[in-house]
Write an enzyme that holds these catalytic residues in place. Structure first.
Site, short mmCIF file in Angstrom:
data_model
loop_
_atom_site.label_atom_id
_atom_site.label_comp_id
_atom_site.label_asym_id
_atom_site.label_seq_id
_atom_site.Cartn_x
_atom_site.Cartn_y
_atom_site.Cartn_z
N ASN A 10 0.88 -1.17 0.00
CA ASN A 10 0.00 0.00 0.00
C ASN A 10 0.91 1.22 0.00
OD1 ASN A 10 -1.81 2.05 0.46
ND2 ASN A 10 -2.30 1.44 2.57
N TRP A 11 1.05 1.81 -1.17
CA TRP A 11 2.01 2.92 -1.29
C TRP A 11 1.51 4.20 -0.61
CZ3 TRP A 11 4.14 3.06 -7.05
CH2 TRP A 11 4.86 1.89 -7.29
N LYS A 12 0.20 4.27 -0.37
CA LYS A 12 -0.39 5.49 0.21
C LYS A 12 -0.09 6.69 -0.71
CE LYS A 12 -0.13 3.30 4.67
NZ LYS A 12 -0.12 3.40 6.12
N HIS A 95 -9.58 1.57 4.26
CA HIS A 95 -8.34 1.70 5.04
C HIS A 95 -8.59 2.63 6.23
CE1 HIS A 95 -4.27 2.77 6.20
NE2 HIS A 95 -3.92 1.62 5.64
N GLU A 97 -6.92 4.93 7.44
CA GLU A 97 -6.64 6.35 7.18
C GLU A 97 -7.82 7.00 6.47
OE1 GLU A 97 -2.85 5.74 5.28
OE2 GLU A 97 -2.02 5.12 7.21
N GLU A 167 -6.01 -4.74 10.12
CA GLU A 167 -4.98 -3.75 10.42
C GLU A 167 -5.31 -3.02 11.71
OE1 GLU A 167 -2.67 -2.66 6.61
OE2 GLU A 167 -4.27 -1.22 6.89
N GLY A 173 2.11 2.22 10.70
CA GLY A 173 3.10 3.30 10.58
C GLY A 173 3.75 3.68 11.90
N SER A 214 2.96 -2.21 10.24
CA SER A 214 4.40 -2.33 10.50
C SER A 214 4.96 -3.73 10.23
CB SER A 214 4.72 -1.90 11.94
OG SER A 214 4.34 -0.55 12.15
N GLY A 235 2.69 -1.13 4.23
CA GLY A 235 2.81 0.29 3.91
C GLY A 235 4.27 0.67 3.72
N GLY A 236 4.88 1.17 4.79
CA GLY A 236 6.25 1.68 4.73
C GLY A 236 7.23 0.76 4.02
#
Ligand code: PGA
Length: 250
Positions: A10-12, A95, A97, A167, A173, A214, A235-236
């Protein structure tokens, strides 16, 4: 075990076109022998290039959201048909976010899931509790509510086309991963809910549930070894080819 693992990035809101090219070209050779399904979910602006670069490879492309209407006066939104036209296969829906910052609700998640499926997209539906909810002992209540709402009116036949991502909001994150044990136990709650909604066999054989929060090259193998965990939403660690490939090749 019939459930094929699926690792999705998930590049966001990251990566310009030039960065997309570098990342995807770096990734292709590193994940070509992956035993799991590999997906990268990119910003809308990177999708066409990501589809073009991954054509003929084992990497699938997803978007990070989709609107439920077919078309119309929804400034700034993107329809499922527009994504399908680009060659996009997956789409992240709900998601945390989106839920936290952009007013996403259980009801809009369900509308998006229906629109995505109707257009032939495969939703990656995110559910997860906040830290307050976990500390208040509400994990089960929250996950059952989110899961039931997301799947309201969804046919059993669609289960093979849907992925769920568990999640925990407190792990996204933050560098704080749920322990493999906690992730596994919590995912079991979601699977039990799916068994209740559909059938025990469907939940066991056809519902893939990822862990997200994470997840990285260091903890991927331990998480993936758990019986309930069928993959990861990353993500990261999906922003560097090397890191993401290590998760994919856990
Ligand atoms: P993270 O993000 O891996 O950076 O924690 C996961 C996600 O939000 O999907």
């Amino acid at each position: 075990m019939a459930r094929k693992p699926i690792i999705a990035g998930n590049w966001k809101m990251n990566n310009t076109l030039a960065e997309t090219r570098t990342l995807v070209e770096g990734l292709i050779p590193l994940v070509k022998d992956a035993k799991c399904d590999v997906v990268i979910c990119t910003p809308y602006t990177d999708l066409a290039l990501a589809v073009e670069l991954t054509r003929g490879t084992n990497i699938h492309v997803g978007a990070e959201n989709v609107h439920w209407a077919e078309k119309g006066a929804f400034t700034g939104e993107i329809s499922a048909k527009m994504l399908v036209e680009l060659g996009v296969e997956y789409v992240i829906i709900g998601h945390s976010e989106r839920r936290q910052y952009f007013g996403e609700t259980d009801e809009t998640v369900n509308k998006r899931v229906k629109a995505a499926l109707a257009a032939g997209l495969k939703p990656i539906i995110c559910v997860g509790e906040t830290l307050d909810e976990r500390e208040a002992g509400k994990v089960e209540e929250v996950l059952v509510r989110q899961t039931k709402a997301a799947f309201d009116g969804i046919d059993k036949e669609e289960l093979d086309n849907i992925v769920i991502a568990y999640e925990p909001v407190w792990a996204i994150g933050t560098g704080k991963t749920a322990t493999a044990q906690v992730a596994d136990e919590t995912i079991a709650i979601i699977r039990n809910t799916m068994a209740e909604l559909y059938c025990p066999k469907c939940a066991e054989n056809r519902v893939r549930i990822q862990y997200g929060g994470s997840m990285n090259p260091k903890n991927a193998a331990e998480l993936m070894a758990m019986p309930q965990i069928d993959g990861g939403l990353i993500g990261g660690a999906s922003l560097k080819a090397e890191d993401f490939s290590k998760v994919v090749n856990y």
